[in-house]
Design a protein around this motif. Structure first.
Motif, PDB file in Angstrom:
ATOM      1  N   GLN A 117       6.868   0.222   0.890  1.00  0.00           N
ATOM      2  CA  GLN A 117       5.995  -0.727   1.991  1.00  0.00           C
ATOM      3  C   GLN A 117       5.261  -1.706   1.394  1.00  0.00           C
ATOM      4  N   THR A 118       4.551  -1.261   0.307  1.00  0.00           N
ATOM      5  CA  THR A 118       3.780  -2.272  -0.754  1.00  0.00           C
ATOM      6  C   THR A 118       4.648  -3.294  -1.246  1.00  0.00           C
ATOM      7  N   ASP A 119       5.855  -2.931  -1.514  1.00  0.00           N
ATOM      8  CA  ASP A 119       6.786  -4.143  -1.860  1.00  0.00           C
ATOM      9  C   ASP A 119       7.145  -5.051  -1.212  1.00  0.00           C
ATOM     10  N   LEU A 120       7.185  -4.385   0.216  1.00  0.00           N
ATOM     11  CA  LEU A 120       7.679  -5.025   1.408  1.00  0.00           C
ATOM     12  C   LEU A 120       6.302  -5.796   1.878  1.00  0.00           C
ATOM     13  N   ARG A 150       2.005  -0.076   7.236  1.00  0.00           N
ATOM     14  CA  ARG A 150       2.793   1.114   7.161  1.00  0.00           C
ATOM     15  C   ARG A 150       2.676   1.694   5.775  1.00  0.00           C
ATOM     16  N   ALA A 151       1.973   1.072   4.587  1.00  0.00           N
ATOM     17  CA  ALA A 151       1.919   1.782   3.606  1.00  0.00           C
ATOM     18  C   ALA A 151       0.812   2.631   3.532  1.00  0.00           C
ATOM     19  N   LEU A 152      -0.309   2.171   4.343  1.00  0.00           N
ATOM     20  CA  LEU A 152      -1.483   3.268   4.433  1.00  0.00           C
ATOM     21  C   LEU A 152      -1.299   4.716   4.882  1.00  0.00           C
ATOM     22  N   GLY A 172      15.660  -2.686   0.799  1.00  0.00           N
ATOM     23  CA  GLY A 172      14.356  -2.067   1.403  1.00  0.00           C
ATOM     24  C   GLY A 172      14.631  -1.431   2.499  1.00  0.00           C
ATOM     25  N   ARG A 173      15.223  -2.111   3.665  1.00  0.00           N
ATOM     26  CA  ARG A 173      15.648  -1.260   4.783  1.00  0.00           C
ATOM     27  C   ARG A 173      16.388  -0.028   4.844  1.00  0.00           C
ATOM     28  N   ARG A 218      15.879   1.435  -3.241  1.00  0.00           N
ATOM     29  CA  ARG A 218      14.765   0.739  -3.316  1.00  0.00           C
ATOM     30  C   ARG A 218      14.584  -0.321  -4.638  1.00  0.00           C
ATOM     31  N   ARG A 219      15.152   0.310  -5.702  1.00  0.00           N
ATOM     32  CA  ARG A 219      15.038  -0.572  -6.928  1.00  0.00           C
ATOM     33  C   ARG A 219      16.125  -1.527  -7.139  1.00  0.00           C
ATOM     34  N   GLN A 220      17.253  -1.529  -6.228  1.00  0.00           N
ATOM     35  CA  GLN A 220      18.330  -2.534  -5.847  1.00  0.00           C
ATOM     36  C   GLN A 220      17.672  -3.799  -5.051  1.00  0.00           C
TER      37      GLN A 220
END
Length: 922
Positions: free
Chosen positions: A417-420, A425-427, A383-384, A378-380
């Motif tokens: 999911q927020t970053d994406l 999906r984040a909720l 995301g998927r 994630r930090r790189q």
């Protein structure tokens, strides 16, 4: 012999018999001392249980299942002294068997006491443990029967596990070996955690700590016991204490490895013992560092990640090439690298750790490895790939009861999911994370208040237990008593019949102080304020840090007027203090609200009253002390003692059922003099006003939000939420309206309806654990949700009606009543629901579009008020809900009222009022 984490669980293929012949040594009474740690069989069973290889654990224990049933009284053996391997072997056999049964219960979805793990699912009732005991005694329904009913089988396992735990505790209590007793108690605490019995786990952990004297000589058993206790404390969210005990375990392992006389031939290899202890210590350091990163303190987190990296590198250098402990050390090393920002260096070793953990079927380690790898990806920016590993980690943590891993995975998934920019999906992840956080906070408060009554005896028993309890009740920054202590102490004063005063003190504009001199400077300001508060009160008064920049002062046998004079002196002393020495250009000031208790008040009532006038002081300009009059419980005008209460305005923080008038105040004052038992409780939680009002112009359900309102004061039922309709408004507009509602009425929640997912996510991000969400209802509540009174049942006719039904249920709960949902209810199911008690409630709400006759069918069959809600989810010929509305309006069924189309809000408020009135009478 091998250490439990160095065994991969693959050497029990021959029915466990070949292994048993290698690891068992038998004493004359057929009880295997190899079950007593650090015996070989004990370690192998422990490893199998930790990896959820339950069949392997059962095979290993099969050779020792020759003891009588725990339901049969044991015959005492005169020639076997207490504490001998025989009694300890019996205790450990019972303990390991109980853990096996509890883990099987978890797989079946139940806790040790028979409750469903979900806890809130009406479709899964609790197990009948009485039936389980009867089946064990009769020899029927035993867990080994292939044709046994699954629920009967689970009930039998639960009953047997409870009996085994009791038997093991009695054997440990009879033993002379304190270290073995501590090891058993720590293991029992882990069993209780598996079964979600938080309070019982805390009791076992405290007793185990009381037995672990710092003077105990180093040994492999001491290392293992300290490590087990550290893991329990970490799961209890006492991370600083967990770190202390694991650090002690690491130091003990180093001392044991340095002395050849300490470890016997059957003990773990010294290098492996030290390496495993170092790995566990590094894991806790990394976890603490991750928490500090989430709190926005990377500078404070870096030392913990650096220590975790060094410990993992030491472990990797000490472990043999084929040791399974290498995987755990690799995970910690990779986690530390991610925390230090070296993501690329961590990714390769973490991928290898995932493959090795999966091959070894080490599910706990696999969950940790996938979480660490997902965090690195994630930090790189991958995301998927990160989503795949984080979802897998969440599934493993949920399935195997790993609460800390589960919360970390939920937090990472929500952030991902927020970053994406995928709010939908984040909720769900955010909802689950907030629910876990609220449960955790509530559990911690409950278990420590219950332990308060036991602290004296445990403090006198052992220094370790004293350290545990002192840290639990002490604020680490100011070294004042913390919120746990304040709540327990205030409960004790009120229960003893005392009439204390309570002051709530807040540092004015503390955020600007932090912005001006930084967080370390802000911490110094809080310490000085705490010292000035202590210096300004009597020896019998107690100053506690409540939360953030808020303090409370307990003033036993003190009136609000006396407390006001003391707080005025302290307020002046704070303003005169030379704050320039701490780098501040302007003086620090405080605001305070004071209330005194009378008979009938409880802690929540008293705190709400004092907190209410604190907000009054803040709104009136800050740097002042405001008290409540002891007679009428209204704000004393000008702070003058015994001032007349008639014209005094009631603070916004203290809700009242109707607008106050001089005549109302006079009546309350007269009632106070006559009854001598009014206190704050009648004012803060009054009965709701009658559903029909004798005041001209007063609406039945209170004013609807954002519609033209009558001028002058409008009566609103106490505690009902302020409503913000999100339809047609941007997220920023909704957030501004919520902030305004919270400022005007901090005592009640702000209810947001018809909100988009991104709006709900933004509200939760801004208000944190103060937010309650329901994605189906498209609703959120920001602020304190009242305690439920009475019960409302919401019946939904079809899936198309679910959004409106969810809105009704959410509004009713936020308005202060307990709610049960029944979905897919048809008229032909009504009689069955009445027969089984499903419709026992104070008010029924029927939400129906296509099957509008459902409310008509229920009305004549029950004497409970029925609220019918037509929806626009009917057939096209129903004209957007008009057909359902006309069907309900034209019904002659008694006891049915009808709301407008899709109006879940009005129906929920109405049902809550009816239920709270009915529940209050019963």
């Amino acid at each position: 012999m091998s250490f439990p984490h160095a065994w991969d669980g693959r050497d029990t293929t021959d029915g466990g018999r070949r292994v048993l012949s290698d690891v068992l040594d038998t004493v004359s009474n057929d009880m295997h001392s190899a079950l007593v740690p650090p015996g070989a069989l004990h370690h192998r069973v422990t490893a199998a249980l930790s990896n959820w290889q339950l069949d392997d654990a059962e095979q290993l224990l099969a050779g020792v299942e020759r003891d009588p049933s725990p339901y049969v009284a044991a015959v005492p053996t005169a020639d076997v002294p207490d504490g001998a391997p025989t009694s300890l072997g019996r205790a450990w056999a019972d303990t390991l068997r109980a853990e096996l049964l509890v883990r099987r219960l978890r797989v079946a979805g139940f806790t040790l006491v028979g409750d469903p793990v979900a806890g809130d699912s009406p479709a899964e009732p609790a197990l009948d443990l009485h039936a389980g005991v009867a089946e064990l005694i009769d020899g029927n329904g035993a867990p080994s029967r292939e044709d046994a009913d699954p629920r009967s089988e689970s009930a039998s396992r639960a009953a047997l596990a409870i009996a085994l735990v009791r038997s093991a505790k009695a054997a440990f209590d009879a033993a002379d070996d304190d270290l073995q007793r501590a090891a058993g108690l720590a293991r029992h605490a882990r069993i209780e955690l598996l079964s979600r019995r938080i309070d019982a786990a805390m009791d076992e952990a405290v007793e185990a700590a009381s037995l672990l004297d710092p003077a105990l000589p180093p040994s492999a058993l001491l290392v293992d016991t300290l490590g087990t206790l550290a893991g329990v404390l970490a799961d209890l969210e006492l991370m600083p204490l967990a770190l202390d005990y694991q650090r002690r375990a690491h130091e003990t392992a180093q001392a044991a490895a340095a002395d050849p006389a300490v470890l016997g031939p059957e003990d773990t290899d010294p290098d492996v013992l030290v390496a495993v202890a170092a790995t566990r210590l590094g894991e806790l350091c990394a976890e603490l560092g991750e928490g500090l990163l989430d709190d926005g303190a990377p500078d404070s987190a870096a030392p913990y990640f650096t220590e975790a990296r060094e410990l993992a590198e030491q472990a990797l250098a000490q472990l043999p090439p084929d040791a399974a402990g290498i995987v755990a050390a690799q995970v910690v090393h990779g986690w530390a690298l991610v925390g230090l920002g070296e993501h690329a260096a961590a990714t390769g070793p973490l991928r290898a750790a995932v493959r090795l953990s999966a091959a070894a079927a080490d599910r706990d380690r696999l969950a940790s490895a996938r979480l660490a790898l997902g965090r690195a990806l994630r930090r790189q920016g991958e995301g998927r790939a990160a989503d795949e590993h984080l979802v897998a980690a969440l599934g493993l943590a949920t399935e195997h009861g790993l609460p800390r891993l589960r919360r970390a995975a939920l937090r990472e998934l929500c952030t991902l999911q927020t970053d994406l920019d995928d709010a939908g999906r984040a909720l769900p992840y955010l909802q689950a994370y907030l629910a876990d956080e609220l449960d955790r906070v509530d559990e911690r408060r409950t278990r420590w208040v219950e332990l308060f009554g036991r602290r004296k005896s445990l403090l006198e028993t052992e220094r370790a237990a004293g350290q545990l309890r002192r840290q639990a009740y002490e604020d680490p920054l100011t070294h004042l008593p913390n919120r746990r202590y304040a709540e327990a102490r205030l409960d004790g004063l009120l229960a003893a019949g005392g009439v204390p005063a309570l002051a709530v003190v807040d540092v004015d504009r503390f955020k600007s102080i932090n912005d001006s001199i930084g967080h370390p400077g802000g911490d110094a300001v809080l310490r000085v304020v705490g010292e000035l508060l202590v210096a300004g009160v009597r020896d019998t008064d107690e100053v506690c840090r409540w939360a953030g920049d808020e303090f409370v002062i307990l003033l036993p046998d003190t009136t609000a007027e006396q407390g006001e004079r003391a707080l005025e002196r302290i307020r002046a002393a704070v303003a005169r203090y030379p704050w320039v020495e701490l780098g501040l250009d302007v003086p620090v000031t405080i605001s305070a609200g004071i209330a005194s208790a009378t008979r009938g008040d409880d802690r929540k009532t008293l705190f709400a009253a004092a907190d209410g006038v604190l907000y009054d002081a803040k709104r009136s300009g800050r740097d002042q002390v405001v008290r409540l009059s002891a007679l009428t419980q209204t704000r004393a005008p000008g702070g003058a003692p015994d001032a007349p209460a008639a014209p005094a305005p009631v603070p916004d923080a203290v809700p009242v059922p109707v607008a106050a008038t001089p005549l109302d105040d006079a009546r309350r004052a007269l009632a106070a003099v006559r009854d001598e038992a009014t206190g704050f409780a009648p004012l803060l939680d009054p009965p709701h006003p009658p559903l029909g009002s004798d005041r001209p112009g007063e609406p039945l359900l209170g004013p609807l939000p954002r519609f033209p309102q009558p001028t002058g004061p409008t009566p609103v039922a106490a505690g009902e939420p302020e409503v913000v309709w999100a339809t047609g408004r941007s997220t920023e507009q909704v957030q501004a309206l919520v902030r305004e509602a919270r400022r005007e009425h901090p005592d009640r929640p702000a209810l947001v309806l018809r909100a988009a997912p991104e709006t709900l996510v933004a509200l939760a991000a801004e208000h944190g654990s103060a937010t309650t969400l329901d994605a189906t209802a498209m609703a959120a509540a920001v602020g304190p949700v009242p305690e439920p009174l009475g019960r409302t049942t919401v019946l939904c006719a079809s899936g198309a009606d679910a959004p409106v039904a969810a809105e009704v249920a959410f509004v009713a709960r936020v308005a202060g009543t307990a709610v049960t949902r029944l979905d897919a209810v048809s008229p032909r199911r009504v009689h069955a629901l009445l027969d089984d008690g499903s419709l026992v409630a104070d008010c029924l709400v029927v939400v129906a579009g296509m099957d509008a006759a459902l409310a008509t069918a229920i009305g004549p069959l029950t004497d409970v008020p029925v609220v019918a809600v037509p929806t626009s989810a009917g057939q096209p010929s129903a004209f957007g809900g008009l057909g359902a509305l006309m069907t309900m309006l034209n019904s002659s069924a008694p006891g049915v009222v009808v709301s407008t189309i899709d109006n879940g809000y009005s129906a929920g408020v109405f049902a809550a009022r009816v239920s709270r009135r009915s529940g209050g009478r019963t």
